[in-house]
Design a protein around this motif. Structure first.
Motif, PDB file in Angstrom:
ATOM      1  N   GLN A   1     -17.144 -34.876  13.163  1.00  8.87           N
ATOM      2  CA  GLN A   1     -16.896 -34.455  11.793  1.00  8.87           C
ATOM      3  C   GLN A   1     -18.122 -34.699  10.930  1.00  8.87           C
ATOM      4  N   LEU A   2     -18.380 -33.773  10.031  1.00  8.48           N
ATOM      5  CA  LEU A   2     -19.423 -33.956   9.029  1.00  8.48           C
ATOM      6  C   LEU A   2     -18.795 -34.654   7.833  1.00  8.48           C
ATOM      7  N   VAL A   3     -19.125 -35.923   7.655  1.00 10.89           N
ATOM      8  CA  VAL A   3     -18.542 -36.722   6.573  1.00 10.89           C
ATOM      9  C   VAL A   3     -19.628 -36.995   5.547  1.00 10.89           C
ATOM     10  N   LEU A   4     -19.384 -36.604   4.323  1.00  9.83           N
ATOM     11  CA  LEU A   4     -20.368 -36.756   3.253  1.00  9.83           C
ATOM     12  C   LEU A   4     -19.973 -37.907   2.334  1.00  9.83           C
ATOM     13  N   PRO A   5     -20.947 -38.648   1.818  1.00 16.85           N
ATOM     14  CA  PRO A   5     -20.628 -39.714   0.860  1.00 16.85           C
ATOM     15  C   PRO A   5     -19.846 -39.144  -0.319  1.00 16.85           C
ATOM     16  N   GLU A   6     -18.893 -39.902  -0.787  1.00 18.05           N
ATOM     17  CA  GLU A   6     -18.014 -39.390  -1.846  1.00 18.05           C
ATOM     18  C   GLU A   6     -18.787 -38.909  -3.062  1.00 18.05           C
ATOM     19  N   ASN A   7     -19.851 -39.622  -3.418  1.00 17.07           N
ATOM     20  CA  ASN A   7     -20.615 -39.239  -4.602  1.00 17.07           C
ATOM     21  C   ASN A   7     -21.891 -38.479  -4.278  1.00 17.07           C
ATOM     22  N   LEU A   8     -22.008 -38.020  -3.037  1.00 21.02           N
ATOM     23  CA  LEU A   8     -23.157 -37.193  -2.640  1.00 21.02           C
ATOM     24  C   LEU A   8     -22.701 -35.921  -1.941  1.00 21.02           C
ATOM     25  N   LYS A   9     -21.520 -35.454  -2.256  1.00 26.94           N
ATOM     26  CA  LYS A   9     -21.008 -34.277  -1.562  1.00 26.94           C
ATOM     27  C   LYS A   9     -21.866 -33.035  -1.817  1.00 26.94           C
ATOM     28  N   GLU A  10     -22.426 -32.931  -3.010  1.00 28.51           N
ATOM     29  CA  GLU A  10     -23.236 -31.754  -3.332  1.00 28.51           C
ATOM     30  C   GLU A  10     -24.722 -31.994  -3.080  1.00 28.51           C
ATOM     31  N   PHE A  11     -25.081 -33.160  -2.564  1.00 25.54           N
ATOM     32  CA  PHE A  11     -26.475 -33.533  -2.361  1.00 25.54           C
ATOM     33  C   PHE A  11     -27.212 -32.536  -1.470  1.00 25.54           C
ATOM     34  N   GLY A  12     -26.569 -32.116  -0.391  1.00 26.18           N
ATOM     35  CA  GLY A  12     -27.206 -31.180   0.521  1.00 26.18           C
ATOM     36  C   GLY A  12     -27.569 -29.873  -0.147  1.00 26.18           C
ATOM     37  N   MET A  13     -26.708 -29.376  -1.008  1.00 21.82           N
ATOM     38  CA  MET A  13     -26.992 -28.113  -1.694  1.00 21.82           C
ATOM     39  C   MET A  13     -28.139 -28.267  -2.668  1.00 21.82           C
ATOM     40  N   TYR A  14     -28.206 -29.381  -3.362  1.00 23.61           N
ATOM     41  CA  TYR A  14     -29.317 -29.614  -4.283  1.00 23.61           C
ATOM     42  C   TYR A  14     -30.653 -29.660  -3.534  1.00 23.61           C
ATOM     43  N   ILE A  15     -30.683 -30.311  -2.364  1.00 23.43           N
ATOM     44  CA  ILE A  15     -31.928 -30.366  -1.604  1.00 23.43           C
ATOM     45  C   ILE A  15     -32.294 -28.984  -1.081  1.00 23.43           C
ATOM     46  N   LEU A  16     -31.319 -28.202  -0.686  1.00 19.72           N
ATOM     47  CA  LEU A  16     -31.604 -26.830  -0.270  1.00 19.72           C
ATOM     48  C   LEU A  16     -32.196 -26.032  -1.427  1.00 19.72           C
ATOM     49  N   GLY A  17     -31.636 -26.225  -2.623  1.00 24.70           N
ATOM     50  CA  GLY A  17     -32.212 -25.567  -3.794  1.00 24.70           C
ATOM     51  C   GLY A  17     -33.636 -26.006  -4.044  1.00 24.70           C
ATOM     52  N   LEU A  18     -33.931 -27.278  -3.802  1.00 23.35           N
ATOM     53  CA  LEU A  18     -35.293 -27.776  -3.957  1.00 23.35           C
ATOM     54  C   LEU A  18     -36.229 -27.133  -2.946  1.00 23.35           C
ATOM     55  N   LEU A  19     -35.769 -27.007  -1.717  1.00 26.00           N
ATOM     56  CA  LEU A  19     -36.580 -26.364  -0.682  1.00 26.00           C
ATOM     57  C   LEU A  19     -36.859 -24.897  -1.012  1.00 26.00           C
ATOM     58  N   LYS A  20     -35.953 -24.262  -1.739  1.00 25.10           N
ATOM     59  CA  LYS A  20     -36.114 -22.857  -2.091  1.00 25.10           C
ATOM     60  C   LYS A  20     -36.868 -22.644  -3.397  1.00 25.10           C
ATOM     61  N   SER A  21     -37.195 -23.725  -4.093  1.00 26.31           N
ATOM     62  CA  SER A  21     -37.904 -23.589  -5.359  1.00 26.31           C
ATOM     63  C   SER A  21     -39.316 -23.096  -5.117  1.00 26.31           C
ATOM     64  N   ARG A  22     -39.933 -22.571  -6.168  1.00 28.00           N
ATOM     65  CA  ARG A  22     -41.279 -22.023  -6.029  1.00 28.00           C
ATOM     66  C   ARG A  22     -42.315 -23.083  -5.665  1.00 28.00           C
ATOM     67  N   ALA A  23     -42.003 -24.335  -5.927  1.00 29.92           N
ATOM     68  CA  ALA A  23     -42.954 -25.382  -5.583  1.00 29.92           C
ATOM     69  C   ALA A  23     -43.078 -25.548  -4.076  1.00 29.92           C
ATOM     70  N   PHE A  24     -41.975 -25.472  -3.347  1.00 35.71           N
ATOM     71  CA  PHE A  24     -41.976 -25.865  -1.936  1.00 35.71           C
ATOM     72  C   PHE A  24     -41.639 -24.745  -0.964  1.00 35.71           C
ATOM     73  N   LYS A  25     -41.158 -23.615  -1.417  1.00 33.43           N
ATOM     74  CA  LYS A  25     -40.703 -22.570  -0.507  1.00 33.43           C
ATOM     75  C   LYS A  25     -41.807 -22.108   0.433  1.00 33.43           C
ATOM     76  N   ALA A  26     -41.398 -21.689   1.597  1.00 30.56           N
ATOM     77  CA  ALA A  26     -42.344 -21.132   2.553  1.00 30.56           C
ATOM     78  C   ALA A  26     -42.763 -19.734   2.099  1.00 30.56           C
ATOM     79  N   GLY A  27     -43.733 -19.176   2.771  1.00 28.89           N
ATOM     80  CA  GLY A  27     -44.195 -17.852   2.412  1.00 28.89           C
ATOM     81  C   GLY A  27     -45.227 -17.888   1.304  1.00 28.89           C
ATOM     82  N   HIS A  28     -45.627 -16.702   0.874  1.00 25.65           N
ATOM     83  CA  HIS A  28     -46.669 -16.599  -0.153  1.00 25.65           C
ATOM     84  C   HIS A  28     -46.073 -16.801  -1.537  1.00 25.65           C
ATOM     85  N   GLU A  29     -46.760 -17.559  -2.339  1.00 25.18           N
ATOM     86  CA  GLU A  29     -46.381 -17.773  -3.740  1.00 25.18           C
ATOM     87  C   GLU A  29     -47.665 -18.070  -4.503  1.00 25.18           C
ATOM     88  N   PRO A  30     -47.915 -17.395  -5.629  1.00 28.41           N
ATOM     89  CA  PRO A  30     -49.137 -17.674  -6.401  1.00 28.41           C
ATOM     90  C   PRO A  30     -49.247 -19.157  -6.737  1.00 28.41           C
TER      91      PRO A  30
END
Length: 995
Positions: A756-785
């Protein structure tokens, strides 16, 4: 219900238009129901307190400095309850006045059955919460400024349950496809939802106060709330990542969590919150550690100064404690004596440095900037005066928008500099030209360059209105920016202040000229990180001089047709000086004019201080290990220096252990910000925060602040961009996420099956926030000015938890299916009924729909290609029935007497109040017509985009990593894609359960 004026610009406190037509007793609104029923489609369609290896703190050389203030700051120990009696044999009584007993269930497995239903923001809260419900408690009055009643019960996300698809029947536990599973998939409805979490918390804090000492689990950063300061600072000023700290470094290492604090010392307060008290102890200065008291930071007993002595009651508490804010309030300000002055405090001097080059004129940037300055200084009264409104033959008195004692000055530049004398004794402003770029000087005295903007209003207004025509024939395309900055620094050297600079082209003229560095052959390789920092020694020296003089710099940069601006070099000055860079990568007038003017207004009118020093202290057993933000620090351990500091800026501080903490004592943290206010008072703002210490890891996991953890990780990752490759940072973020979630399985959820994937009660959305960070223009892969990456990097380093939360996961509301009562005040409570937000996925987008999307930086109005003509008319006015005929330069909705138009404007006005430094203006994103549609797609962060996987695939990858870590088979990633091996991991998720 209050009457509604459809022509008001800020309509959300008003009622809906024409009750007979739209009210509850009138005909059913055509906007309610599904799109098909109203506006449907018209067609078929080891822990180092961080997750990077330790890095040396880069020092910045400077021959200036701020006198002996740093040494003086080191002598200031501004504790909270500093006069507590010394009782070394009663450790158990030396906790702060708080109790962490809070209801909380055991960690839920992913998708486990909810304990109960939790209604949405537009639900009737009287039925939702009973008198014995853990959410029930004190109500918030519209203008609360005192808190005589007991504070409300704690808000515990652990007690929430998802309102299944906003009232829809509950979904079965998710199943997955893979070896051993014939059919099925991960159900997106069952994975943690950020919109659902925000909406339920927002509903609760509409009617409840957050008591800062009784509760230690702060509200979500993106939710408005009223805090009652009980001796522990409001989360708006300081957020700890862990509000219950492990007693040993080994225990913290097992969690992989960062131990840090996010500080926003001048954070704005909400209506109803008590203002920060300002205390004046005269020449004695703020009280320090003294006699028969124990400092809560260093635990050192000493003597109380005679003038500060007071007897204690039988319980050992000072009898005058309740009358002393510094002993009962977590955030207080002290007036400081002259020994803390580097120079005579004066009102804040604003110097507007305006680009009048050819590009600024041709693109309308100069005129828009002048309009923004006028709006910032005089507001809407400027327009009223131009329209001829007078009272008794006299112009109406204009309320001050900047404090008394503040002054303004104006300098323009292209290949030369132009200084303007706006002394009120003159008939019109006088211009003096400074052509010397090598050794520029200020040709005006301070009484001519800097003036009271209200005494010289007519001269300033005339000057700013004439500037575009005055330089209309300018043929100089290359501005000389660095010489202009040198001249303005010299003008403010004696007083300190704030420079607000506009720029519309790469400064390729004169000393410090810049050139194109961003070449495609540098992207994706190790040397790319050089593009994110300046290599120009003259610009570094200029930044240091700004800070030494107590000057902050804000830049407004408009790139010519998306061209290169070298933000890494130019923005370095604003970053080091504590300022801000506003970037318009494809500035277009008139579309971006409203946004520019509002952001200039925000810059000038928000709370701002200058000539600042900051020191952070913590309890024995802990030490500061690193800082992350925009500031100057000459060497590690020295005070942080900031030319200016404002209400929107935040920084992160990481801590490490230098001993073991005593679980019988609390841990204390203090931020002391020494600064000069805009009105010219030298003060120190003291922000005190307390946390419990525990030897129980489950107790530690109960009091995690998700927003603080995400913010600290984002700030540290942004700091590493100039040291590591982007690929290394992305891998480090992924590994850190797995480490944290695996640490929770080892310490807090050993009873769950390993599948089972068990998430901390107060970090349930943590994974989505980190995914959003990975997709931000600062860190995303690919070309970015590189300009985009650098701008996002510096934004993350200085942004507040509120801004980062919205930036990583936007809020989305469908306009085409709003209920009748949405976006209008509740007739009983007066609160705006805010509609629920959607998940950021294209799977939630309906054909024929209209959606508002806001990430705190931009706000898009996305319109489907088959949107209803009736909806277009109700939003934009009669005759606007064709999507292609809409004005693509639109930046705000017209004021119409239609139900939907009022709803949309009310929602936009509300969102504007729950936001950071960026103005909320609309940008159309019509399907198949506007380039902004690509931005809309980028903001759907739950989908596979931005060179990264979808939310579901990301959770699958995390679960696989956690399983490998728990089984001892995990190998740290060394550059392989994070999506590798997803198919194999699906089999292990056949028992995936979630919320």
């Amino acid at each position: 219900m209050a009457s509604y004026n459809p022509y008001q610009q800020s309509p959300y406190p008003q009622g809906p238009p024409s009750q007979s037509q739209y009210g509850p007793n009138g005909p059913q609104s055509q906007y309610s129901g599904t799109p098909q029923a109203g506006y449907g489609s018209q067609g078929t369609p080891q822990q180092d307190q961080g997750y990077f290896p330790p890095q040396g703190q880069a020092g910045v050389s400077n021959d200036g400095g701020m006198g002996g203030l740093m040494g003086q700051m080191g002598g200031m120990a501004l504790g909270g309850d500093a006069a507590a009696p010394y009782r070394p044999n009663k450790k158990k009584n030396r906790h702060a006045y708080h109790n962490l007993e809070q209801p909380s269930g055991p960690p839920q497995a992913f998708g486990a059955p909810p304990p109960g239903q939790f209604g949405h923001t537009s639900a009737d809260t009287s039925q939702q919460y009973g008198t014995d419900h853990p959410y029930s408690g004190q109500q918030v009055t519209p203008a609360m400024n005192q808190f005589p009643a007991p504070a409300s019960a704690p808000f515990s996300p652990g007690l929430q349950a998802p309102n299944q698809a906003f009232g829809q029947p509950s979904q079965p536990n998710p199943t997955v496809a893979g070896p051993g599973v014939s059919q099925g998939k991960v159900d997106p409805e069952q994975i943690p939802s950020i919109p659902r979490f925000r909406d339920s918390a927002a509903q609760y804090y509409l009617d409840h106060v957050y008591p800062t000492m009784e509760q230690h689990l702060p509200p979500p950063a993106a939710v408005p709330f009223v805090a009652h300061d009980q001796g522990n600072s409001s989360p708006k000023f300081a957020r700890l990542t862990l509000n219950n700290i492990p007693s040993t470094p080994e225990a913290l290492t097992t969690t992989s969590l960062p131990l840090g604090i996010v500080l926003q010392p001048l954070a704005p307060l909400q209506d109803g919150e008590q203002a920060v008290p300002v205390l004046d102890f005269g020449d004695v200065g703020p009280p320090r550690c003294g006699n028969k008291l124990v400092c809560n930071m260093c635990t050192f007993p000493n003597d109380v100064p005679p003038e500060y002595f007071a007897p204690t009651d039988p319980s050992g508490v000072r009898v005058d404690r309740a009358q002393r804010p510094e002993l009962t309030i977590g955030t207080v300000e002290f007036m400081v004596p002259k020994e803390y002055w580097a120079k005579e405090p004066v009102g804040l001097h604003w110097l507007f440095l305006i680009d009048v080059g050819q590009e600024a004129i041709n693109r309308g940037f100069l005129q828009a900037f002048c309009e923004g300055v006028l709006l910032a200084l005089y507001g809407d009264h400027q327009q009223e005066e131009e329209d001829g409104e007078e009272t008794n033959g006299e112009a109406p008195e204009i309320p001050r928008r900047i404090p008394l004692g503040s002054k303004v000055g104006f300098v323009t530049f292209d290949r030369a500099m132009y200084f303007f004398n706006c002394n009120a004794k003159l008939d019109q402003a006088q211009m003096l030209v400074m052509p010397d770029l090598e050794e520029p000087f200020v040709p005006l005295g301070s009484d001519g360059l800097f003036v009271d903007p209200y005494e010289s209003k007519s001269l300033i207004t005339g000057l700013l209105q004439r500037l575009p025509s005055l330089f209309s024939g300018n043929k100089a395309p290359e501005p000389a920016l660095l010489p202009a900055l040198r001249a303005t620094q010299a003008a403010l050297a004696l007083t300190g202040g704030k420079i607000v600079c506009s720029l519309s082209a790469l400064p390729t003229w004169g000393p410090g000229r810049l050139f194109l560095r961003d070449k495609n052959d540098l992207h994706g390789i190790d040397t790319e990180r050089k593009l994110f920092q300046t290599e120009h020694a003259e610009w570094r020296t200029m930044a240091s001089k700004m800070v030494a003089s107590g000057i902050g710099v804000d830049f407004f940069l408009a790139a010519a047709s998306g061209g290169y601006m070298d933000i890494a070099t130019i923005g370095h000055i604003s970053a080091v000086s504590g300022g801000e860079t506003y970037f318009y990568p494809t500035f277009s007038a008139p579309r971006d004019v409203e946004r520019l003017t509002k952001e200039i207004e925000r810059t000038v009118t928000r709370e701002t201080g200058y000539q600042a020093l900051m020191k952070v202290r913590c309890s024995n057993g802990l030490q500061v290990s690193s800082y992350h933000g925009n500031f100057l620090q000459h060497n590690f351990g020295a005070d942080l220096e900031l030319g200016s500091v404002d209400a929107d800026k935040a920084l992160g501080v990481m801590f490490s252990y230098d001993g073991k903490l005593d679980s019988k004592l609390d841990a204390h943290f203090q931020c002391a910000l020494l600064y000069t206010t805009a009105s010219g008072e030298r003060r120190v703002r003291c922000t005190n925060t307390v946390a419990s210490v525990s030897e129980s890891m489950p107790e530690v996991m109960r009091f995690l602040d998700q927003d603080a953890i995400v913010t600290m990780i984002a700030k540290e990752a942004a700091t590493r961009m100039t040291e590591r490759t982007l690929k290394d940072i992305r891998n480090a973020l992924t590994e850190k996420t797995i480490d944290i979630l695996a640490g929770h399985r080892r310490t807090g959820s050993v009873s769950h099956p390993p599948g089972q994937l068990v998430l901390p009660e107060n970090l349930k959305e943590f994974g989505m926030y980190i995914l959003g960070l990975l997709k931000s223009r600062a860190f995303k892969a690919g070309h970015e000015p590189s300009d985009r990456r650098t701008h996002t990097m510096r934004f993350l380093k200085s942004a507040s938890p509120l801004e980062i939360s919205l930036f990583l996961y936007p809020r989305i509301v469908p306009l085409h299916s709003l209920p009748d009562n949405s976006c209008f005040p509740d007739p009983e409570t007066g609160h705006l009924i805010v509609p629920p937000c959607l998940r950021a996925s294209f799977g939630r987008i309906e054909d024929g729909g209209a959606y508002l999307v806001d990430d705190g930086q931009i706000c898009l109005l996305w319109l489907h290609e088959h949107v209803s003509p009736n909806l277009l008319e109700d939003l934009f006015g009669p005759g606007n029935t064709n999507l292609a005929d809409l004005d693509h330069t639109l930046s705000s909705l017209p004021v119409l007497e239609t139900h939907l138009n009022a709803q949309a404007r009310n929602l936009i006005a509300y969102w504007s109040s729950v936001r950071g430094s960026k103005a909320l203006t609309l940008q159309l994103a019509r399907q198949g017509l506007d380039g902004a549609e690509y931005e809309f797609a980028r903001l759907l962060v739950e989908d596979r985009n931005n060179e990264a996987q979808s939310y579901v695939d990301w959770l699958v990858h995390l679960h696989r990593g956690i399983q490998l870590e728990l089984s001892g088979q995990r190998r740290k990633e060394e550059g392989e894609g994070v999506g590798a091996g997803l198919e194999g991991a699906m089999a292990g998720l056949s028992n995936l359960i979630g919320r």
